[in-house]
Design an enzyme around this catalytic site. Sequence first.
Site, PDB file in Angstrom:
ATOM      1  CG  LEU A   1      31.272 -78.969  28.379  1.00 20.47           C
ATOM      2  CD1 LEU A   1      32.577 -79.691  28.625  1.00 20.47           C
ATOM      3  CD2 LEU A   1      31.086 -78.668  26.907  1.00 20.47           C
ATOM      4  CG  ASP A   2      32.362 -75.879  30.447  1.00 18.18           C
ATOM      5  OD1 ASP A   2      33.349 -76.506  30.873  1.00 18.18           O
ATOM      6  OD2 ASP A   2      32.314 -75.397  29.316  1.00 18.18           O
ATOM      7  CD  GLU A   3      25.674 -76.100  33.057  1.00 21.21           C
ATOM      8  OE1 GLU A   3      25.458 -75.654  34.199  1.00 21.21           O
ATOM      9  OE2 GLU A   3      25.369 -75.499  32.018  1.00 21.21           O
TER      10      GLU A   3
ATOM     11  N   GLY B   1      31.395 -73.903  27.172  1.00 15.42           N
ATOM     12  CA  GLY B   1      31.833 -74.580  25.951  1.00 15.42           C
ATOM     13  C   GLY B   1      33.090 -73.998  25.351  1.00 15.42           C
TER      14      GLY B   1
END
Lengths: 299, 299, 299, 299
Positions: free
Chosen positions: B243-245, B217
């Site tokens: 998100l960011d995964e 994040g």
Amino acid sequence: MNTYIKEHIEKFQEVNKNRGRLLVSCSDQPGIVSAVSHFLFSYQANIIESSQYSTNPEGGVFFIRIEFECPDLKEKAKDMEKQFANIAEKFSMEWKLSHVYLVKRAAIFVSKEPHCLLELLWEWQSGDLMAEIALVISNHEDARDAVEGLNIPFYYIPANKDIRKQAEAQQLQLLTEHEIDFVILARYMQILTPDFVAANPNKIINIHHSFLPAFVGAKPYERAHARGVKLIGATSHYVTNDLDEGPIIEQDIARVNHHDDVDSLKKIGRRIERSVLARAVKWHIEDRIIVHQNKTIVF
Amino acid sequence: MNTYIKEHIEKFQEVNKNRGRLLVSCSDQPGIVSAVSHFLFSYQANIIESSQYSTNPEGGVFFIRIEFECPDLKEKAKDMEKQFANIAEKFSMEWKLSHVYLVKRAAIFVSKEPHCLLELLWEWQSGDLMAEIALVISNHEDARDAVEGLNIPFYYIPANKDIRKQAEAQQLQLLTEHEIDFVILARYMQILTPDFVAANPNKIINIHHSFLPAFVGAKPYERAHARGVKLIGATSHYVTNDLDEGPIIEQDIARVNHHDDVDSLKKIGRRIERSVLARAVKWHIEDRIIVHQNKTIVF
Amino acid sequence: MNTYIKEHIEKFQEVNKNRGRLLVSCSDQPGIVSAVSHFLFSYQANIIESSQYSTNPEGGVFFIRIEFECPDLKEKAKDMEKQFANIAEKFSMEWKLSHVYLVKRAAIFVSKEPHCLLELLWEWQSGDLMAEIALVISNHEDARDAVEGLNIPFYYIPANKDIRKQAEAQQLQLLTEHEIDFVILARYMQILTPDFVAANPNKIINIHHSFLPAFVGAKPYERAHARGVKLIGATSHYVTNDLDEGPIIEQDIARVNHHDDVDSLKKIGRRIERSVLARAVKWHIEDRIIVHQNKTIVF
Amino acid sequence: MNTYIKEHIEKFQEVNKNRGRLLVSCSDQPGIVSAVSHFLFSYQANIIESSQYSTNPEGGVFFIRIEFECPDLKEKAKDMEKQFANIAEKFSMEWKLSHVYLVKRAAIFVSKEPHCLLELLWEWQSGDLMAEIALVISNHEDARDAVEGLNIPFYYIPANKDIRKQAEAQQLQLLTEHEIDFVILARYMQILTPDFVAANPNKIINIHHSFLPAFVGAKPYERAHARGVKLIGATSHYVTNDLDEGPIIEQDIARVNHHDDVDSLKKIGRRIERSVLARAVKWHIEDRIIVHQNKTIVF
């Protein structure tokens, strides 16, 4: 203790009989270094190493660690403590004056995996870790031979969440009896109670098998594998009552790839854990670590 | 495009006119390598580089990447595709046959911070990044001069959460017009919609300014500073709708200490971000990356 | 100079208008730190950062670098210099008092390969390298556009061993005209004469494309490849009249393997060279480097 | 051998009873992989891991290492050897077919410093180094207890340049008696004669305490200190008759600074030596190393 380790320590104590360390923290302001260095000079002490840090020169907190050589330190120590108290009062300092020849006494806690314990014992035997390893406590019998082979007392104290209180009572008594200065959790897989932690503030060093704050909690290698990370790590930190949230002392990593399964990550990780914990312990022994607002300053 | 970059590319295309790459995945079983290598030999192709991996030799998934040199590849390519389809059917393979002389076309998205964009442009100018950088899209005007100075089209498309749909419509149209093969988010600080991501599966490469999964994040350097970590990192990954995964392609770290404030972490981090993204892009261009169950195999 | 770089520098000068640095070396003895810190305190200076080192507490050489904040430094500077001379005399010190707002003036020398030059220019533009890049000198025309595009004067001075003297005469005159404080050899592939070097002691920073002392001299990547090393490196050092034997400032390495041919080693090496030189230059600018007996102390 | 190490090995042999490795080198040409993989498939062997390298696809030398799982390998092995000889003849191959369940037998040579020996013994005890450590030979008595404590035969053979021939005669006889496959010099500080080396080509693994080719020969840490390097290293290589010039298997480094005296460099270096040697030995055991023109290919 084995004779040759005893000799290591005695030689170290002789070499360092006049070596002292002064750690100070207070509000940042002009004149601190001048006052402290003038004090040391008044005892003919020569500053050998000095490190300082300020969170903010204007209104922040100032930290300094000084290592010095002072003729006849043993004889002067008491008077120095008394005199420095005056300076400390003037600047509202927190401080500690320590004598290097007073070698710290450590307890090592371990569960089944021996690699961190073995690393510490090896560094100790070779004279690279200058502490007295006074005892080893384990909730398993596996490490007994390796420990007793070095003439270190080994205590088997079963532990699990149902008998935690009794186990910790035994442990705390042993720490007192052996006059322990700090505790090393060398892959000790039991959670400590708030009471145990509160009794040893910034005196319990843990090794966590991940690059914190990634993979807080259990089974970090399994989770690192599931996430597909390209680097794995280990973190040494002081234990607080927030699990894996204590002040970080040291971290390191190693590169992995898609070929590495969980077992392979563990194997690679063991090497990182060993060296990260060994460095953290070394810095603690040398009074290099100051904890401030859940972070460490490592001088 | 500048003349000398054009020359770089043309020379590369000439050298690689007979160079192909075959990527295959299927259930692991005996005979795959034999069938694939026999197929290539039947076209007089010489295997230059070969990497393989199996999640489990018994019932797992098998992956192989082969780079080969095949006389008259251009002329044979169509027939090879047709013939390989038979082998692929037999083994239920997913596969891709690519021709190295067909240089991939990239779009770079950037916001205010230019360091990742500049790194890619440099690598490109020096011939180390063999793609056609077809256009740069930004929600700020800052990078226009640097981009247009290299004769690359620059498009300013304002973007924020209120006008996301319109902005993405424009962006997608540009990607189509410029026949883009993949997108590089070089510190593009806008979230993409599920539609945009779905239109480009495993074709959008992002650089995240932390050692994921730590500090998922916003504001990772601020949070790294607050936690007192001793290493900071950067992560390049394919973008998914978590998100960011998305699947991690590459990560790296640098050592920091208590002296480093947030600005210092950002400065150190910029260097890591630059090199991590550049490596990820290079591997993507060379067809080295296979995504499997939200993880990457990098051959 | 571009307006925005000028603004970077002016802002830096404003922030640092009261910031000074004191570098001292002398025979080790008790009382040095006390005398120096008392001196600074007498001017209301607050010590912000302090590093010290002694080759041997008993009869060795002592070094200290202090960064301090002193109200009205500009007005006090002259008097401080005068007063400190007394202390310096008493302890037989070598010393330097510098004012951070006086930004150092650099000349960059480059030949054909631009990567180190470009790295420095980029760090400079982003405000990470706080010097005035006063001019660039090259024995090739290649870098002219990149340099002049930033409004930095670019001088083409042909150079080879037959015309070395004339070339250096021109170069030295330019250094004087532009009031240069130090010279950066950013892959400048000409040997400097003893006269040129003697005129700039510990003021010429070179980047050598090997992990010195391995592969002293020409063609280090070719020789690294021939030897089959598993790591390659780069070394930044001050230039002396012994080729590649000057005091080492910084080194770094990267891992390579049997797949890497000489071109690949060069490509990997360029990244190391860039970052190693950038760090060395940064430390020089910040007065962090002391040369002692052909070695550096980097504070 | 201790019971639990024996159990480690027996379990490993059971798991790997059908696991084979095929190493091949020959002139590069189309059809090699096809022929080899077809051969394996004809025995129902499944390729688990495969790595290849060519010095030059046109007229160079081709190398391949294949690890495979073959049902009833023990029964088929003899026939496979016979059949493969035909393919090998056709392509003029050098080749080796090895059976993983035949665990290699190692001899460790050591002098006074025990750290590399201890590292290997630990890895061995923990099941991370899958060899039979058949004996330890030393020209000092120091390591006897640690070695015999693990039920490994320990032989004290005095050695110096005057009695080299007799010492080596004894050593060679022990290697024969114990059916040794390879020798590890774990900081064995005696030079071996050309006869000894010739009797064990690419079978003697040494650890040199510097980043070769820097500091070839004696006292590398002292010379690294004198030169003022910022990184120190260690190198593992096969022993040839050119001192410290044999094929490099693995290298690594650690960062040092002006504070580190020679003792400190040695302490830091010990950690590097330990891990570099352990990796080299592991790769040798797994048949990952091919020597070609005094360089190694590590698959």
